[in-house]
Design a protein around this motif. Structure first.
Motif, PDB file in Angstrom:
ATOM      1  N   MET A   1      24.920  46.761  39.581  1.00 50.07           N
ATOM      2  CA  MET A   1      24.663  46.625  41.016  1.00 50.07           C
ATOM      3  C   MET A   1      24.812  45.158  41.424  1.00 50.07           C
ATOM      4  SD  MET A   1      21.239  47.643  43.203  1.00 50.07           S
ATOM      5  CE  MET A   1      21.087  49.222  42.372  1.00 50.07           C
ATOM      6  N   ARG A   2      25.446  44.931  42.583  1.00 52.47           N
ATOM      7  CA  ARG A   2      25.647  43.579  43.105  1.00 52.47           C
ATOM      8  C   ARG A   2      24.914  43.470  44.442  1.00 52.47           C
ATOM      9  NH1 ARG A   2      29.986  41.071  40.578  1.00 52.47           N
ATOM     10  NH2 ARG A   2      30.743  39.977  42.427  1.00 52.47           N
ATOM     11  N   ILE A   3      23.946  42.580  44.507  1.00 50.63           N
ATOM     12  CA  ILE A   3      23.070  42.474  45.672  1.00 50.63           C
ATOM     13  C   ILE A   3      23.196  41.087  46.294  1.00 50.63           C
ATOM     14  CG2 ILE A   3      20.678  42.548  46.487  1.00 50.63           C
ATOM     15  CD1 ILE A   3      20.061  44.428  44.135  1.00 50.63           C
ATOM     16  N   PHE A  77      10.832  41.374  43.859  1.00 50.99           N
ATOM     17  CA  PHE A  77      12.143  41.994  44.055  1.00 50.99           C
ATOM     18  C   PHE A  77      13.159  41.403  43.080  1.00 50.99           C
ATOM     19  CE2 PHE A  77      16.386  42.115  45.921  1.00 50.99           C
ATOM     20  CZ  PHE A  77      16.524  43.472  46.168  1.00 50.99           C
ATOM     21  N   LEU A  78      13.171  40.075  42.954  1.00 48.71           N
ATOM     22  CA  LEU A  78      14.111  39.434  42.037  1.00 48.71           C
ATOM     23  C   LEU A  78      13.821  39.807  40.586  1.00 48.71           C
ATOM     24  CD1 LEU A  78      14.430  35.898  43.676  1.00 48.71           C
ATOM     25  CD2 LEU A  78      16.095  37.774  43.735  1.00 48.71           C
ATOM     26  N   ALA A  79      12.539  39.970  40.252  1.00 52.24           N
ATOM     27  CA  ALA A  79      12.179  40.423  38.905  1.00 52.24           C
ATOM     28  C   ALA A  79      12.716  41.827  38.664  1.00 52.24           C
ATOM     29  CB  ALA A  79      10.667  40.394  38.719  1.00 52.24           C
ATOM     30  N   ALA A  80      12.640  42.688  39.686  1.00 51.16           N
ATOM     31  CA  ALA A  80      13.170  44.055  39.567  1.00 51.16           C
ATOM     32  C   ALA A  80      14.688  44.020  39.403  1.00 51.16           C
ATOM     33  CB  ALA A  80      12.775  44.876  40.794  1.00 51.16           C
ATOM     34  N   CYS A  81      15.345  43.093  40.108  1.00 52.55           N
ATOM     35  CA  CYS A  81      16.798  42.933  39.957  1.00 52.55           C
ATOM     36  C   CYS A  81      17.141  42.548  38.524  1.00 52.55           C
ATOM     37  CB  CYS A  81      17.310  41.851  40.909  1.00 52.55           C
ATOM     38  SG  CYS A  81      17.301  42.308  42.653  1.00 52.55           S
ATOM     39  N   ARG A 172      25.885  48.549  51.623  1.00 50.67           N
ATOM     40  CA  ARG A 172      24.658  49.060  52.248  1.00 50.67           C
ATOM     41  C   ARG A 172      23.972  47.928  53.025  1.00 50.67           C
ATOM     42  NH1 ARG A 172      19.528  51.386  48.737  1.00 50.67           N
ATOM     43  NH2 ARG A 172      18.130  51.882  50.491  1.00 50.67           N
ATOM     44  N   SER A 173      23.621  48.201  54.280  1.00 46.56           N
ATOM     45  CA  SER A 173      23.074  47.171  55.174  1.00 46.56           C
ATOM     46  C   SER A 173      21.557  47.309  55.275  1.00 46.56           C
ATOM     47  CB  SER A 173      23.686  47.313  56.568  1.00 46.56           C
ATOM     48  OG  SER A 173      25.096  47.247  56.516  1.00 46.56           O
ATOM     49  N   ARG A 198      11.135  49.059  47.052  1.00 46.71           N
ATOM     50  CA  ARG A 198      11.033  50.517  46.877  1.00 46.71           C
ATOM     51  C   ARG A 198      12.315  51.206  47.341  1.00 46.71           C
ATOM     52  NH1 ARG A 198       5.498  49.500  48.150  1.00 46.71           N
ATOM     53  NH2 ARG A 198       5.966  49.537  50.372  1.00 46.71           N
ATOM     54  N   GLY A 199      12.875  50.720  48.448  1.00 45.23           N
ATOM     55  CA  GLY A 199      14.090  51.326  48.991  1.00 45.23           C
ATOM     56  C   GLY A 199      15.299  51.157  48.108  1.00 45.23           C
ATOM     57  N   VAL A 200      15.346  50.039  47.359  1.00 46.42           N
ATOM     58  CA  VAL A 200      16.497  49.760  46.500  1.00 46.42           C
ATOM     59  C   VAL A 200      16.319  50.367  45.114  1.00 46.42           C
ATOM     60  CG1 VAL A 200      17.776  47.914  45.310  1.00 46.42           C
ATOM     61  CG2 VAL A 200      17.158  47.666  47.730  1.00 46.42           C
TER      62      VAL A 200
END
Length: 203
Positions: A1-3, A77-81, A172-173, A198-200
């Motif tokens: 995945m690229r965010i 969030f970055l930790a989840a990434c 995805r926006s 949660r959404g990602v």
């Protein structure tokens, strides 16, 4: 995945530092409290306020950036990434120098310094590589950059970005906002970074 993630008002929150510097400069009454947008609207309502607002921006985004804060939930969030093995990029529309800034502070270097100080880059296990940070001169260049990166997701606080005609339809926006709808149909509004996470990453 690229965010991909925007920087100003998405990762970094300037609300408290804008209010503090505005008070120091006598641009708002002593004890005045408000968000960045409140400071802007207050100044713009007065004669010469636009010039004062630009000067304030130039200082806060440069020399004053150390007073800004990271939005709650960004680190998680970055930790989840990192755990998910996702590649993370910052793509920001940020000029190199601020308006009405006599010191000509390099705003892009100031932002990179803030990211390092916040521990988001140049640390063991950081989800964000220093080479994955892009600052562009215009909104169109920002959209061209994020399109060239082939992002699966882009997160920004500005609707204008997602409404650019060349914004890639396959990306995805995610709109980071606390404002009420309506929002563009293709944007997914989230009020907090916990909601975004949660959404990602929800199974």
């Amino acid at each position: 995945m690229r965010i991909g993630i925007d920087f100003d008002n998405t990762i970094i929150c300037y609300d408290k530092v804008f209010a503090a510097v505005a008070r120091q400069r006598g641009l708002v009454p002593e004890g005045w409290e408000g968000l960045k947008t409140d400071v802007r609207d207050h100044l713009r309502s007065r004669a010469g306020g636009e010039l004062a607002w630009r000067g304030l921006q130039g200082f806060v985004y440069g020399k004053g950036i150390g007073g800004a804060e990271i939005y709650p939930g960004v680190r998680k969030f970055l930790a989840a990434c990192r755990e998910a093995g996702a590649s993370v990029y910052i793509v920001s529309h940020k000029t190199q120098f601020g308006h009405q800034d006599p010191d000509r502070v390099d705003l892009r270097e100031a932002a990179r310094g803030w990211l390092r100080t916040a521990g988001l880059t140049d640390t063991a296990g950081a989800a964000l590589a220093a080479g994955n940070i892009y600052f562009e001169d215009t909104l169109a260049a920002k959209v061209a950059r994020l399109a060239s990166l082939g992002l699966d997701i882009f997160i920004d606080d500005l609707v204008d970005v997602f409404e650019q005609p060349h914004f890639p339809k396959a990306t995805r926006s995610i709109l980071f906002t606390q404002s009420r709808p309506p929002h563009p149909a293709h944007c997914e509004p989230f009020a907090t970074w916990a909601d975004i996470c949660r959404g990602v990453f929800a199974a």
